[in-house]
Structure formats: structure tokens, C-alpha cells
Write an enzyme that holds these catalytic residues in place. Structure first.
Site, PDB file in Angstrom:
ATOM      1  N   GLU A 138      57.245  47.864  56.538  1.00 54.97           N
ATOM      2  CA  GLU A 138      57.984  47.114  57.630  1.00 54.97           C
ATOM      3  C   GLU A 138      57.487  46.047  58.369  1.00 54.97           C
ATOM      4  OE1 GLU A 138      59.210  49.587  61.005  1.00 54.97           O
ATOM      5  OE2 GLU A 138      60.775  48.190  61.559  1.00 54.97           O
ATOM      6  N   HIS A 225      67.478  47.387  60.997  1.00 52.25           N
ATOM      7  CA  HIS A 225      68.307  47.742  62.220  1.00 52.25           C
ATOM      8  C   HIS A 225      68.916  46.644  62.874  1.00 52.25           C
ATOM      9  CE1 HIS A 225      64.094  46.862  63.403  1.00 52.25           C
ATOM     10  NE2 HIS A 225      63.584  48.072  63.127  1.00 52.25           N
ATOM     11  N   ARG A 236      77.479  30.435  70.702  1.00 53.31           N
ATOM     12  CA  ARG A 236      77.499  29.179  70.137  1.00 53.31           C
ATOM     13  C   ARG A 236      75.927  28.990  69.367  1.00 53.31           C
ATOM     14  NH1 ARG A 236      80.249  27.508  74.709  1.00 53.31           N
ATOM     15  NH2 ARG A 236      78.381  27.724  75.969  1.00 53.31           N
ATOM     16  N   GLY A 258      73.070  56.014  69.755  1.00 55.24           N
ATOM     17  CA  GLY A 258      73.532  55.790  70.986  1.00 55.24           C
ATOM     18  C   GLY A 258      72.716  55.357  72.287  1.00 55.24           C
ATOM     19  N   HIS A 260      69.582  52.793  70.662  1.00 60.04           N
ATOM     20  CA  HIS A 260      69.218  51.585  70.298  1.00 60.04           C
ATOM     21  C   HIS A 260      70.557  50.865  70.312  1.00 60.04           C
ATOM     22  CE1 HIS A 260      65.763  53.729  68.674  1.00 60.04           C
ATOM     23  NE2 HIS A 260      65.300  52.411  68.581  1.00 60.04           N
ATOM     24  N   ASP A 283      65.005  55.552  61.555  1.00 56.60           N
ATOM     25  CA  ASP A 283      63.811  54.751  62.074  1.00 56.60           C
ATOM     26  C   ASP A 283      62.930  56.064  63.019  1.00 56.60           C
ATOM     27  OD1 ASP A 283      61.772  52.905  62.787  1.00 56.60           O
ATOM     28  OD2 ASP A 283      63.131  51.859  64.106  1.00 56.60           O
ATOM     29  N   LEU A 315      61.474  50.172  73.414  1.00 58.66           N
ATOM     30  CA  LEU A 315      61.827  51.411  72.289  1.00 58.66           C
ATOM     31  C   LEU A 315      60.888  51.319  71.105  1.00 58.66           C
ATOM     32  CD1 LEU A 315      65.815  50.972  72.335  1.00 58.66           C
ATOM     33  CD2 LEU A 315      64.405  52.868  72.996  1.00 58.66           C
ATOM     34  N   GLY A 317      61.171  52.975  67.859  1.00 58.15           N
ATOM     35  CA  GLY A 317      61.529  54.014  66.926  1.00 58.15           C
ATOM     36  C   GLY A 317      62.755  54.930  67.559  1.00 58.15           C
TER      37      GLY A 317
HETATM   38 ZN   LIG Z   1      60.863  51.265  62.039  1.00 57.07          ZN
END
Ligand SMILES: [Zn+2]
Length: 393
Positions: A138, A225, A236, A258, A260, A283, A315, A317
Site C-alpha cells: 500500500e 478505497h 469543476r 458507514g 469511511h 482495510d 481515520l 483503517g
Molecule cells: Zn489500508
């Protein structure tokens, strides 16, 4: 030979009433219906009346669970994560690394490659444990602005030589690479990774529409994600999210917990990507399946309170499980369970190029989740072996 019977089965593209699934060792040899095919003589029969059979879930983005992170050196870490995953219906997973110092990352890649090799050899002890089949890298080729909680001092500019070092450490087991396409050098690394069969996924990115399109031209085919750790959609300034939502060459995944994403955004995303190109990930961190407290993510700490996993107020994970993600899709977007299941089975398996997983048909791996009519996991089969315990009992 084992025969599984149930009330219904989702392949997931087709629905079969009164199904019979014949297993020979770790393979499915036949999927049919009792309405048209009597049970063969001499089979060991396992009945799940009132249950649904679906392919085992495939999670292409997961950092840990049950108190353990996949980058830990503790040999008990991965088995604990894999048992938790199987309880929640996941049979195949891609242990996902976060950005860390080069040495920490290289040793983690080496250890994960060993775990994947051991899992390939040792099929008999699966059953209660999800199987790692490839690594998701990642970081560190991600945007400073959109790094989320990835440690800034360890981010790297994408170069072919850095990628090669990670590739060697992982002995070619990297199957998913999240990369920010706007970084200098990204296009070369994307093209090289694609040529090695890696699923290149755009994410942790501040990219413009232009940079995103250039990455797709270079072979990127997925996004990590969507909305989270991405330049926000502007009406725009569509940016990376505008490209992800509208480019039919890109599939994309979301964290449908619900938290993220607002449920409305889950609905919007699913309307844009449709049943073919949307994928669910968890995640999930070490905190998954554990009480509130402090847990590890790679080489840093996260705090979990009321289902929110944070570090420095950002946040970090989730504590989401794949079965809940599937049920959330039915709630947030009004999709049927059959449709929602596709996003956790066939779609992720196609995205990473697994040919015998994510579907129930003759020749597929005997990776099967047994669900209640509303999608609660009753038990899981990994490689034809049934787990003893089911989640939520
Ligand atoms: Zn991750």
C-alpha cells in the site's frame, strides 16, 4: 466425495435453488440442483437447510485482526488473523503492508512471501484459516498530501530500482500495488508492475483528472478505497475521483463500514461503478474483532473507540469485517444479497486475476461460505475443510 446441500446458492452470477455442491478434496467437481440431479450414492452429505451457499470472500486490502498486524514478527500473528477472517467468511486474502522504514518493509515482505509459500504447500491445515495468496503493497509510493496515517518520513518517490527491491524481497509475491499516479516516476513503475501481472491500484493520491488518465493509459486498472485518501470530487475539478467514477476501464473498491463513507456516497459509488466494477474491501486493522483500545498498524499505534480507528485524529483503517460490508451494501444501496455478494467474491477475484476463486462452479477451489438468509456467516469451508466455529455464535 462430500455433498453440500442448502436452500439456495449464489455462484454469484446465478442463483440455484435446492443446490448440491460436490467436493473432491480441495476442489468443487459439480454444482447442480436437487430438482434435476439426485445425490450420487456413497457421498458424505452435509446439509445446511435454510442456508445460502456462496463463494468464500476475497479481501484484497487487509492489515490485521484479532489483535495482530500482518507486518508483525510474531509467528502467531498471521494464524490469528486468518482464523478471524475465516469466521467472517473470508477464504482468500492479500495481507496489506503500510508505509514503514525500508528495512521494516523489506523484512515484512520477505516474511509474508514465506507465509504465502507455506500456505500453498500446506493445504491440509487450512480449513479454519483464510489463505494468503499475494501481498498488497500500500505504501510507500503515495502522496504526502493524501498519505492519511502513513508515516511521512518513510514515503518514497516511485522508482524502478525501489520497486525492484520490494519485488525481490517479496520474491515476486506482490499482486496489488497502491500508487499515487501524480508522483514523478509513477508512470514507469505502473507500466513495469503491470508487465509483471500486478494489479496497479490508484490511491492515496492528489491526482488531477489528467494524471489519473495517464496512469490508466500506462495500465492501471483499479482504485484503492475510493474517496478516502483522495483529492475530493469537485464539480469543476473532477480529479481522481471523477475519473474513478466514470472511467469504465477502472474498477474500484470502497470501505462500506458507514464511517469511511456516508451511506449515500456508498449508494452513489455503486450506481456509478455498477455490479461489474465495484469491489468491497475491509482495510481492517489489528483492532478488528477486539474491544476498544490501542493497537498496532505497521510500526505505529492506532486508537479504537466505538468502532472508529484513528491515529492523530485521522481515520486509520477500520474494524470492518467482510460479511458486514456485504450486509451494509444491501442496507445502504438496497441491493439484493446476491448482487452484494458479487462485490466480495467474483469482482475482487477478477481484479487480481485469480481464476479458480470467487465463484462456485466445477473446477473452482472448494472455498465456500454458508450464510443465513440475511447474510450472517454460519460456517466457512477453506479448501474443502469446514471451520468448526462460526462468527457470532
Ligand atoms: Zn489500508
Amino acid at each position: 466425495m462430500i455433498a453440500l446441500t442448502a436452500a439456495r446458492l449464489f455462484t454469484p452470477l446465478e442463483s440455484v435453488e435446492q443446490p448440491v455442491v460436490l467436493l473432491e478434496g480441495a476442489r468443487i467437481v459439480e454444482v447442480s440442483s436437487r430438482a434435476t440431479r439426485p445425490l450420487p450414492a456413497g457421498v458424505q452429505r452435509i446439509d445446511f437447510p435454510d442456508s445460502i451457499l456462496a463463494p468464500g470472500f476475497v479481501d484484497i486490502h487487509i492489515h490485521g485482526g484479532a489483535g495482530h498486524d500482518v507486518m508483525e514478527t510474531d509467528p502467531a500473528a498471521l494464524p490469528a488473523v486468518e482464523q478471524l477472517l475465516a469466521k467472517h467468511g473470508v477464504t482468500t486474502y492479500f495481507p496489506t503492508t503500510v508505509t514503514a522504514s525500508r528495512d521494516h518493509l523489506l523484512t515484512a515482505l520477505d516474511r509474508l512471501a514465506t507465509a504465502i509459500e507455506n500456505a500453498e504447500r500446506d493445504t491440509a491445515s487450512r480449513g479454519h484459516r483464510a489463505q494468503p495468496v499475494g501481498i498488497h503493497l500500500e505504501g510507500p509510493f503515495i502522496s504526502f498530501e493524501r498519505r492519511g496515517v502513513h508515516p511521512p518520513q518513510d514515503l518514497l518517490a516511485p522508482t524502478l530500482s525501489a520497486f525492484e527491491r520490494f519485488w525481490q524481497a517479496a520474491r515476486g509475491r506482490i499482486r496489488v500495488l497502491t500508487i499515487a499516479p501524480e508522483l514523478e516516476g509513477a508512470r514507469e513503475v505502473i507500466a513495469e508492475a503491470v508487465s509483471r501481472g500486478v494489479c496497479v491500484s490508484l490511491g492515496h493520491s492528489d491526482a488531477s483528472l489528467h494524471h489519473t488518465r495517464a496512469a490508466v493509459e500506462a495500465g492501471a486498472r483499479h482504485a484503492t478505497h475510493a474517496f478516502n485518501a483522495m483529492r475530493p470530487l469537485g464539480h469543476r475539478e473532477p480529479g481522481i475521483v471523477g475519473a474513478v467514477l466514470t472511467d469504465s476501464r477502472l474498477s474500484a473498491d470502497i470501505i462500506a463500514d458507514g464511517i469511511h463513507l456516508d451511506p449515500i456516497i456508498v449508494d452513489l459509488f455503486l450506481k456509478a461503478k455498477g455490479p461489474e466494477a465495484a469491489v468491497l474491501i475491509t482495510d481492517a486493522t489489528a483492532a478488528t474483532g477486539m474491544p476498544d483500545g490501542r493497537y498496532r498498524l505497521g510500526w505505529f499505534e492506532v486508537e479504537v473507540k466505538d468502532g472508529m480507528c484513528t491515529a492523530d485524529g485521522k481515520l486509520a483503517g477500520s474494524v470492518l469485517t467482510m460479511d458486514r460490508a456485504v450486509r451494509n451494501v444491501t442496507k445502504f444501496a438496497g441491493w439484493s444479497l446476491q448482487q452484494a455478494l458479487r462485490l466480495a467474491t467474483l469482482n475482487p477475484s477478477r481484479v487480481v486475476g485469480l481464476s479458480t476463486r470467487g465463484k462456485l462452479e466445477a473446477g473452482s477451489d472448494a472455498d465456500i461460505v454458508v450464510l443465513s438468509p440475511n447474510g450472517e456467516v454460519r460456517t466457512t469451508f477453506v479448501g474443502g475443510i469446514m471451520s468448526e466455529a462460526a462468527a457470532g455464535r
